[in-house]
Design an enzyme around this catalytic site. Structure first.
Site, mmCIF file in Angstrom:
data_model
loop_
_atom_site.group_PDB
_atom_site.id
_atom_site.type_symbol
_atom_site.label_atom_id
_atom_site.label_comp_id
_atom_site.label_asym_id
_atom_site.label_seq_id
_atom_site.Cartn_x
_atom_site.Cartn_y
_atom_site.Cartn_z
ATOM 1 N N TYR A 165 0.827 -1.208 0.000
ATOM 2 C CA TYR A 165 0.000 0.000 0.000
ATOM 3 C C TYR A 165 0.860 1.255 0.000
ATOM 4 O O TYR A 165 2.017 1.252 0.440
ATOM 5 C CB TYR A 165 -0.928 0.021 1.214
ATOM 6 C CG TYR A 165 -0.202 0.251 2.526
ATOM 7 C CD1 TYR A 165 -0.028 1.542 3.035
ATOM 8 C CD2 TYR A 165 0.323 -0.810 3.252
ATOM 9 C CE1 TYR A 165 0.647 1.762 4.223
ATOM 10 C CE2 TYR A 165 0.994 -0.611 4.444
ATOM 11 C CZ TYR A 165 1.149 0.677 4.934
ATOM 12 O OH TYR A 165 1.823 0.887 6.099
ATOM 13 N N PHE A 175 2.067 9.455 4.187
ATOM 14 C CA PHE A 175 2.411 9.179 5.576
ATOM 15 C C PHE A 175 3.042 7.811 5.757
ATOM 16 O O PHE A 175 3.699 7.554 6.761
ATOM 17 C CB PHE A 175 1.191 9.336 6.488
ATOM 18 C CG PHE A 175 0.067 8.378 6.225
ATOM 19 C CD1 PHE A 175 0.091 7.078 6.720
ATOM 20 C CD2 PHE A 175 -1.032 8.773 5.478
ATOM 21 C CE1 PHE A 175 -0.950 6.196 6.471
ATOM 22 C CE2 PHE A 175 -2.084 7.900 5.238
ATOM 23 C CZ PHE A 175 -2.040 6.601 5.729
ATOM 24 N N ASP A 176 2.880 6.906 4.788
ATOM 25 C CA ASP A 176 3.482 5.578 4.943
ATOM 26 C C ASP A 176 3.414 4.836 3.614
ATOM 27 O O ASP A 176 2.561 5.126 2.761
ATOM 28 C CB ASP A 176 2.752 4.779 6.023
ATOM 29 C CG ASP A 176 3.550 3.558 6.489
ATOM 30 O OD1 ASP A 176 4.744 3.469 6.143
ATOM 31 O OD2 ASP A 176 2.973 2.715 7.199
ATOM 32 N N ILE A 195 -7.317 -0.512 11.513
ATOM 33 C CA ILE A 195 -8.345 0.491 11.748
ATOM 34 C C ILE A 195 -9.640 -0.006 11.108
ATOM 35 O O ILE A 195 -9.630 -0.779 10.152
ATOM 36 C CB ILE A 195 -7.926 1.861 11.168
ATOM 37 C CG1 ILE A 195 -7.618 1.739 9.676
ATOM 38 C CG2 ILE A 195 -6.748 2.431 11.930
ATOM 39 C CD1 ILE A 195 -7.321 3.063 9.008
ATOM 40 N N TYR A 221 -7.963 7.021 12.694
ATOM 41 C CA TYR A 221 -7.328 7.279 13.988
ATOM 42 C C TYR A 221 -8.014 8.392 14.771
ATOM 43 O O TYR A 221 -7.553 8.779 15.844
ATOM 44 C CB TYR A 221 -5.844 7.610 13.780
ATOM 45 C CG TYR A 221 -5.067 6.429 13.235
ATOM 46 C CD1 TYR A 221 -4.658 5.406 14.081
ATOM 47 C CD2 TYR A 221 -4.764 6.341 11.890
ATOM 48 C CE1 TYR A 221 -3.952 4.313 13.586
ATOM 49 C CE2 TYR A 221 -4.059 5.251 11.388
ATOM 50 C CZ TYR A 221 -3.662 4.244 12.237
ATOM 51 O OH TYR A 221 -2.973 3.172 11.747
ATOM 52 N N PHE A 238 -5.724 5.027 1.010
ATOM 53 C CA PHE A 238 -4.818 3.895 0.801
ATOM 54 C C PHE A 238 -4.958 3.400 -0.637
ATOM 55 O O PHE A 238 -6.071 3.104 -1.087
ATOM 56 C CB PHE A 238 -5.139 2.744 1.750
ATOM 57 C CG PHE A 238 -4.893 3.062 3.199
ATOM 58 C CD1 PHE A 238 -3.662 2.842 3.774
ATOM 59 C CD2 PHE A 238 -5.916 3.591 3.984
ATOM 60 C CE1 PHE A 238 -3.443 3.125 5.118
ATOM 61 C CE2 PHE A 238 -5.712 3.872 5.318
ATOM 62 C CZ PHE A 238 -4.469 3.646 5.887
#
Length: 566
Positions: A165, A175-176, A195, A221, A238
């Site tokens: 992802y 962010f990731d 999540i 979150y 995502f």
């Protein structure tokens, strides 16, 4: 304050600009940077997250800034939680849009101001960058980017998945990314390890499918955010590629791709098998192939030499059969994987082709395909034979053939000049007989192979006996088939002159052969054999044999193992 400004009226997100001199009566919006794509605009009751700089219109002096605080401002639009001018000025805004909102005092803090920061009757200017939009009624949004043509299974609750992802905020800020770590994210679906929005967004995916999953903050979150890269109340985006999928209750899946006709035997525990394979993951990525090494994989079945799933899948196979075997991780390499080759918890897909198999207890298998009606003499140890043959692997690959040479092959049975299995297959044959002979490796070239014969290969011979000459025991060049003449020298002395030269000796021996009373060693030149026999009897090497020489020779041989034919 005498200002000439343009008033903006908002109706259903359409903007009508009306210019008139005099005091500012409504908010003025300058959309000076609008993204090309705007899938969603701010509406009443939406929540938003945005950065702003607040300045006074009169002198440009800054009175507030979310940038200075290092934290975006979060609020709900249209319900009075903001000053009226901001409630109006934010409507219709897109994520990543920048706009300037000028607000007259009666839509801001009026004639009173606030907290010593905003003076009475101040016209305020907000420079806004919108970062996020969501609504309490929002659900997880899924956009399928691509999907494989064939999809036999989709993700369900309690499945274990491996996926790649890229994670971004709604503004596009990353962010990731699992790609940056060069490692999939591996987890159970629907078990609370993710999540809530991701648990939901991964459902119904096929291996190889790509999709965008947009998760509102309250399914991500929430108010706390996560770390330094995911702020509070952030919508997460995502882009997911599903790499692998299985359930802990999964068993082995075997798909039969092809079974040859006439399969009379199938693999069982204890058999030794040779097979080719291509190994891939579920997304089609290859991890290993015996074809690339040009060498079969060889192993025993049911003895723990291979992963449990393969041990199970290799049972009940025919020679030449093709199968696809899908092995879940708990029947493969589990959570540990294998170094950089097999990731943790990977489902393995093997496409196999069985080349041959045998059991260490297998005998030579002989099948007579043709036998002549008259068969008075059959091959046995010491016989000299000529035969035609084709030697193949069990998958039909031709290794050797007597047709490659000018004449049939020749051997003497029992002389250890051919492999034991072929020796057995050639024994007991009539001239003109044809056979099919299957020779397991322990009767052939064993674990080492030889020449074009692979290690531990089962060999298939097609044989035809062309010629057969009965043999003589090892070490002999001539043997009597009946009683030896009681008066041997007189029998040899055909003209009765008491001496036997080579020519007379040769005539005598050839007469015995012709009459079926004696036999020369087959496979050798008769004249050469007879000359050697003569020289052996001619003790003084004078070119003739006399009776005393023959007697001395016979007496000497009676005292030791008889090696001379006469």
């Amino acid at each position: 304050m005498d200002l000439t400004l343009c008033s903006v009226l908002f109706l259903l997100h359409a903007v009508t600009v009306k210019c008139s001199p005099g005091p500012l009566v409504d908010v003025v919006v300058d959309r000076y940077d609008v993204p090309k794509v705007c899938p969603r605009e701010v509406q009443t009751e939406d929540f938003i997250r945005y950065h702003f700089n607040g300045t006074f219109h009169v002198d440009g002096k800054k009175f507030d800034s979310s940038h200075d605080r290092g934290k975006a401002f979060i609020s709900q639009v249209g319900l009075g939680r903001l000053i009226t001018g901001m409630d109006r000025g934010l409507l219709g805004m897109c994520v990543n849009e920048r706009r300037s909102i000028t607000i007259p005092p009666h839509l801001a803090y009026g004639s009173i101001g606030t907290g010593g920061v905003i003076p009475p009757d101040a016209v305020l200017v907000y420079d806004v960058l919108l970062l996020d939009i969501w609504n309490a009624d929002d659900k997880v949004e899924i956009r399928t980017l691509s999907k494989p043509a064939s999809c036999n299974r989709t993700t369900a609750g309690s499945d274990f998945v491996r996926y790649h992802y890229n994670g971004t905020l709604l503004s596009g800020a990353a962010f990731d990314s699992s790609y940056e770590r060069n490692k999939t994210y591996d987890t159970y679906v629907g078990q609370g390890y993710l999540i809530k929005g991701m648990d939901e967004g991964l459902l119904g995916m096929c291996v190889g499918e790509r999709r965008i999953i947009i998760v509102p903050p309250f399914l991500a979150y929430g108010e706390n955010g996560s770390g330094t890269k995911i702020p509070p109340q952030a919508t997460l985006v995502f882009e997911v590629l599903l790499v692998d999928l299985f359930n802990p209750k999964d068993d082995l899946i075997v798909e039969v791709k092809g079974v040859p006709e006439g399969c009379t035997r199938k693999t069982v525990d204890g058999d030794y098998i040779r097979y080719h394979y291509n190994g891939t993951f579920q997304d089609g990525t290859a991890f290993d192939s015996s074809y690339q090494r040009n060498s079969t994989y060889n192993t025993y079945i049911g003895m723990g030499y291979v992963i449990r799933g393969m041990d199970k899948a290799l049972q009940g196979l025919c020679i030449g059969e093709k199968r696809r075997i899908i092995v879940p991780p708990h029947l493969a390499y589990g959570e540990d994987g294998v170094g950089d080759l097999i990731p943790s918890s990977a489902v393995l897909v093997f496409d196999i082709h069985v080349i041959d198999f045998h059991n260490p207890k297998d005998p030579v298998d002989i099948k007579v395909t043709h036998k002549p009606q008259e068969c008075s003499m059959t091959s046995e140890v010491d016989d000299w034979i000529q035969y035609r043959y084709n030697c193949s692997l069990m998958d039909g690959t031709l290794l050797y053939s007597s047709d490659q040479y000018d004449s049939p092959s020749i051997t003497t049975l029992g002389a250890n000049t051919v492999i034991p299995g072929l020796e057995k297959g050639l024994s007991g044959m009539c001239v003109g007989e044809r056979r099919e002979v299957i020779i397991p490796p322990h009767w052939g070239h064993g674990e080492n192979g030889a020449g074009e014969v692979p290690r531990s290969a089962v060999l298939f011979f097609e044989l035809e006996l062309v010629n057969l000459q009965k043999g003589v025991p090892e070490g002999y060049m001539f043997v009597w088939l009946g009683d030896v003449p009681s008066q041997l020298f007189p029998a040899m002395d055909l003209n009765g002159d008491k001496v036997v030269p080579l020519e007379e000796f040769s005539d005598f021996i050839m007469f015995q052969v012709k009459e079926g009373k004696g036999r020369l060693r087959p496979g050798f030149d008769a004249s050469s054999i007879i000359k050697d026999m003569f020289n052996n009897q001619d003790r003084n090497a004078d070119g003739k044999i006399v009776e005393d020489e023959l007697k001395v020779q016979v007496e000497q041989e009676s005292e030791q193992v008889r090696r001379d034919e006469l």
